[in-house]
Design a protein around this motif. Structure first.
Motif, PDB file in Angstrom:
ATOM      1  N   ASN A  63       0.983  -1.363  -0.025  1.00 10.65           N
ATOM      2  CA  ASN A  63       0.053   0.126  -0.068  1.00 10.65           C
ATOM      3  C   ASN A  63       0.411   1.448   0.654  1.00 10.65           C
ATOM      4  O   ASN A  63       0.706   2.215  -0.690  1.00 10.65           O
ATOM      5  CB  ASN A  63      -0.435  -0.076   1.494  1.00 10.65           C
ATOM      6  CG  ASN A  63      -2.078  -0.678   1.228  1.00 10.65           C
ATOM      7  OD1 ASN A  63      -2.992  -0.410  -0.077  1.00 10.65           O
ATOM      8  ND2 ASN A  63      -2.271  -1.838   1.538  1.00 10.65           N
ATOM      9  N   LYS A  64       2.058   1.147   0.546  1.00  9.81           N
ATOM     10  CA  LYS A  64       3.113   2.202   0.691  1.00  9.81           C
ATOM     11  C   LYS A  64       3.478   2.654  -0.501  1.00  9.81           C
ATOM     12  O   LYS A  64       2.971   3.805  -0.988  1.00  9.81           O
ATOM     13  CB  LYS A  64       3.841   2.327   1.951  1.00  9.81           C
ATOM     14  CG  LYS A  64       4.894   3.358   2.147  1.00  9.81           C
ATOM     15  CD  LYS A  64       5.903   3.806   2.805  1.00  9.81           C
ATOM     16  CE  LYS A  64       6.549   4.888   3.310  1.00  9.81           C
ATOM     17  NZ  LYS A  64       6.818   5.287   1.685  1.00  9.81           N
ATOM     18  N   LEU A  65       3.867   1.384  -1.287  1.00  6.43           N
ATOM     19  CA  LEU A  65       4.240   1.547  -2.242  1.00  6.43           C
ATOM     20  C   LEU A  65       3.572   2.280  -3.750  1.00  6.43           C
ATOM     21  O   LEU A  65       3.583   2.832  -4.551  1.00  6.43           O
ATOM     22  CB  LEU A  65       5.233   0.114  -3.112  1.00  6.43           C
ATOM     23  CG  LEU A  65       5.774  -0.271  -2.404  1.00  6.43           C
ATOM     24  CD1 LEU A  65       6.161  -1.759  -3.362  1.00  6.43           C
ATOM     25  CD2 LEU A  65       7.332   0.507  -2.728  1.00  6.43           C
ATOM     26  N   ALA A  66       2.671   1.630  -3.806  1.00  6.02           N
ATOM     27  CA  ALA A  66       0.956   2.548  -4.303  1.00  6.02           C
ATOM     28  C   ALA A  66       0.572   4.252  -3.508  1.00  6.02           C
ATOM     29  O   ALA A  66       0.892   4.700  -5.073  1.00  6.02           O
ATOM     30  CB  ALA A  66      -0.591   1.571  -4.566  1.00  6.02           C
TER      31      ALA A  66
ATOM     32  N   ALA B 248      12.037   5.016  -7.303  1.00 11.13           N
ATOM     33  CA  ALA B 248      11.669   4.756  -5.644  1.00 11.13           C
ATOM     34  C   ALA B 248      12.667   5.752  -5.256  1.00 11.13           C
ATOM     35  O   ALA B 248      13.730   5.446  -5.927  1.00 11.13           O
ATOM     36  CB  ALA B 248      11.502   3.253  -5.502  1.00 11.13           C
ATOM     37  N   ASP B 249      12.144   5.918  -3.221  1.00  8.75           N
ATOM     38  CA  ASP B 249      12.720   6.831  -2.520  1.00  8.75           C
ATOM     39  C   ASP B 249      13.861   5.592  -1.999  1.00  8.75           C
ATOM     40  O   ASP B 249      13.139   4.617  -2.208  1.00  8.75           O
ATOM     41  CB  ASP B 249      12.053   7.819  -2.060  1.00  8.75           C
ATOM     42  CG  ASP B 249      11.063   7.571  -0.981  1.00  8.75           C
ATOM     43  OD1 ASP B 249      11.111   5.833  -1.005  1.00  8.75           O
ATOM     44  OD2 ASP B 249      10.243   8.045  -0.486  1.00  8.75           O
ATOM     45  N   ALA B 250      14.465   6.540  -1.454  1.00  2.83           N
ATOM     46  CA  ALA B 250      15.375   5.555  -0.786  1.00  2.83           C
ATOM     47  C   ALA B 250      14.590   4.557   0.382  1.00  2.83           C
ATOM     48  O   ALA B 250      14.993   3.408   0.168  1.00  2.83           O
ATOM     49  CB  ALA B 250      16.739   5.671   0.126  1.00  2.83           C
TER      50      ALA B 250
ATOM     51  N   ILE C 224      10.718  -2.574  -1.161  1.00  2.00           N
ATOM     52  CA  ILE C 224      11.299  -3.647  -2.358  1.00  2.00           C
ATOM     53  C   ILE C 224      11.981  -4.852  -2.027  1.00  2.00           C
ATOM     54  O   ILE C 224      11.798  -6.122  -2.363  1.00  2.00           O
ATOM     55  CB  ILE C 224      12.058  -2.603  -3.575  1.00  2.00           C
ATOM     56  CG1 ILE C 224      10.696  -1.857  -3.827  1.00  2.00           C
ATOM     57  CG2 ILE C 224      11.423  -4.091  -4.925  1.00  2.00           C
ATOM     58  CD1 ILE C 224      10.669  -0.882  -4.966  1.00  2.00           C
ATOM     59  N   ASP C 225      13.304  -4.617  -1.071  1.00  2.00           N
ATOM     60  CA  ASP C 225      14.522  -5.577  -1.528  1.00  2.00           C
ATOM     61  C   ASP C 225      13.563  -6.549  -0.703  1.00  2.00           C
ATOM     62  O   ASP C 225      13.934  -7.469  -0.327  1.00  2.00           O
ATOM     63  CB  ASP C 225      15.369  -4.877  -0.923  1.00  2.00           C
ATOM     64  CG  ASP C 225      16.658  -3.963  -1.237  1.00  2.00           C
ATOM     65  OD1 ASP C 225      16.664  -4.114  -2.702  1.00  2.00           O
ATOM     66  OD2 ASP C 225      17.432  -3.390  -1.066  1.00  2.00           O
ATOM     67  N   LYS C 226      12.791  -6.022   1.178  1.00  2.00           N
ATOM     68  CA  LYS C 226      12.419  -6.789   1.867  1.00  2.00           C
ATOM     69  C   LYS C 226      11.281  -7.641   1.098  1.00  2.00           C
ATOM     70  O   LYS C 226      11.235  -8.490   1.281  1.00  2.00           O
ATOM     71  CB  LYS C 226      11.562  -6.655   2.968  1.00  2.00           C
ATOM     72  CG  LYS C 226      11.386  -6.733   4.434  1.00  2.00           C
ATOM     73  CD  LYS C 226      10.854  -5.766   5.212  1.00  2.00           C
ATOM     74  CE  LYS C 226      10.416  -6.806   6.349  1.00  2.00           C
ATOM     75  NZ  LYS C 226       9.605  -5.128   7.021  1.00  2.00           N
ATOM     76  N   LEU C 227      10.640  -7.247   0.336  1.00  2.00           N
ATOM     77  CA  LEU C 227       9.136  -7.876  -0.432  1.00  2.00           C
ATOM     78  C   LEU C 227       9.880  -8.660  -1.055  1.00  2.00           C
ATOM     79  O   LEU C 227       9.397 -10.195  -1.939  1.00  2.00           O
ATOM     80  CB  LEU C 227       8.509  -7.466  -1.205  1.00  2.00           C
ATOM     81  CG  LEU C 227       7.177  -6.268  -0.706  1.00  2.00           C
ATOM     82  CD1 LEU C 227       7.048  -5.019  -1.233  1.00  2.00           C
ATOM     83  CD2 LEU C 227       6.251  -7.033  -0.262  1.00  2.00           C
TER      84      LEU C 227
END
Length: 462
Positions: free
Chosen positions: A41-44, A82-84, A90-93
């Motif tokens: 949801n945050k990425l969206a 994407a920001d930092a 994204i890496d965690k997902l």
């Protein structure tokens, strides 16, 4: 169709077919309290992926691990924007759904790549324009005794207003990794008469009246050269010589270099003879013979926030012009059959959102041969960001023999035009914007008159 929807269909097909994917119970739901939902949801919300979390898949049900992996795959492909903080998510997902990503990677990627060959986009526009012209500009659509043989001073037959509904449709087909085909269809209907034309009895009801020379071209690269071949729009420097949306060039264009450093663009071919629905300068373009065209444009970044641009144009024809209403052929003075044009311009970012720009232009005609522009632009309208906007204020001066086209919604081909213009674009909701355009023009040749016009347009992008 958006990539996310296509990807969903692919996953559905895989599920229905019962394809055995290598994972332990691969269609297990991701628990509703799983941290991945908040991450997606945050990425969206931050625009890294489309949609609004798992609800993009329909309903309130939980997502399967493969549906979640599909969304993560989208995030990985968009990681560059994407920001930092989001890159960490994204890496965690990616680690959480590594197995599913590996299994989906080859199958979905291959199918998505095929579906991405053909894309369709565009916008629907509803507009209203009002004129209050006077003097030499009043009712001057081939007005008797005012502009004999020269054409129109106003884009429409009479002063008044014009309500119209139109659509711009862009169809792109990816030939390979280097080439694509593009078709741009621009169709506008007169809301008063229902015709495809402007308010002129000579063209009322004809499809050609406002289906304005649509684009069709191939776009690609050969080595380090970008190539465009076909019929296409071209706006050199800051739009003094060729106005945006003219779709004027039929030929080939070659570009090398980087606009952030140094870029050169060479164009060769023809300029359109028929400009139905758009005002054009018959002192420069012939309506009866070919208008051969060649141009060279250079763009150089002189600083991180400043550029200079220059262009040289050649237009050749036999000097004849046919009055589209009377059918009479006239030799339009004072130009020769070989016209040359020089443009020089620059822009500078005064603040992160405020840009100053200007341009001067001159032709080889004996008189009425100069043009210049100076303006300020603030902001940037992003159709994905409600509340974003841009506004431009500028002063323009077009002599009669200086430009092919002085503007789609204005004119001044027989007497020139000078004065202030204001344009704005405000995004009221995602993919919905309101554009407004205003000008107040006077002749440059010493005659008396005013072009006073305002246009407002509601745009729906898709």
């Amino acid at each position: 169709m958006k990539k996310s929807i296509m990807a969903l269909l692919i996953v559905a097909i895989i599920c229905i077919a019962g394809v055995a994917l290598a994972a332990a119970n691969p269609f297990d739901d991701v628990p509703e309290n799983h941290w991945a939902y908040a991450a997606v949801n945050k990425l969206a919300k931050d625009g890294v992926i489309d949609g609004s979390g798992y609800r993009i898949f329909g309903g309130d049900r939980p997502m399967t691990r493969y549906e979640m992996a599909l969304v993560v795959g989208k995030a990985i492909s968009n990681a560059a924007k994407a920001d930092a903080e989001n890159k960490v998510l994204i890496d965690k997902l990616s680690n959480e759904f590594q197995t599913e990503l590996e299994n989906l990677g080859v199958r979905v990627k291959a199918l998505e790549k095929k579906s991405e060959k053909l894309t369709v986009s565009g916008f629907l526009h509803l507009s209203e324009q009002v004129w209050r012209n006077s003097g030499v500009y009043e009712g001057s659509y081939f007005a008797a005794g005012k502009n004999p043989g020269y054409g129109s001073e106003s884009p429409h037959a009479d002063d008044g207003q014009w309500l119209a509904l139109g659509v711009d449709l862009f169809t792109k087909y990816k030939v390979n990794d280097k080439w694509q085909l593009v078709i741009h269809d621009d169709l506008t209907r007169d809301a008063q008469s229902g015709s495809f034309a402007v308010n002129s009895s000579a063209s009322d009801g004809l499809l050609s009246g406002q289906q304005r020379g649509c684009e069709i071209y191939a776009l690609g690269t050969t080595g380090v050269t970008n190539v465009k071949v076909g019929k296409f729009d071209y706006v050199p420097v800051y739009g003094m010589f060729l106005w945006p949306d003219n779709k004027a060039v039929v030929g080939a264009q070659f570009s090398v270099g980087n606009p952030q450093a140094l870029k050169a663009t060479a164009t060769y071919g023809y300029l359109r003879k028929s400009w139905s629905g758009t005002t054009v300068n018959p002192r420069i373009l012939s309506g009866t013979t070919d208008n051969r065209y060649a141009a060279l444009e250079l763009t150089a970044a002189i600083a991180k926030d400043a550029n200079i641009k220059a262009a040289y144009h050649m237009v050749r024809n036999d000097g004849n012009y046919t009055n589209s209403l009377s059918g009479a052929t006239d030799v339009v003075k004072p130009y020769a059959t070989d016209m040359r044009f020089w443009e020089l311009g620059a822009d500078k970012m005064l603040t992160p959102k405020l840009k100053l720009y200007g341009e001067i232009e001159r032709s080889n005609a004996d008189s009425e041969n100069k043009a210049f522009i100076v303006g300020l632009t603030y902001g940037k309208a992003d159709i994905n960001t409600p509340g974003s906007f841009s506004i431009t204020g500028r002063y323009v001066h077009w002599d009669v023999n200086s430009s092919v086209n002085h503007g789609t919604w204005m004119a001044g081909q027989a007497h020139g035009a000078k004065g202030p213009e204001l344009a704005s674009n405000f995004i009221i909701d995602k993919n919905i914007g309101i554009m407004t355009w205003i000008n107040y023009m006077s002749p440059t040749d010493g005659t008396s008159g005013k072009i006073r016009t305002i246009k407002t347009e509601l745009d729906f992008y898709f």
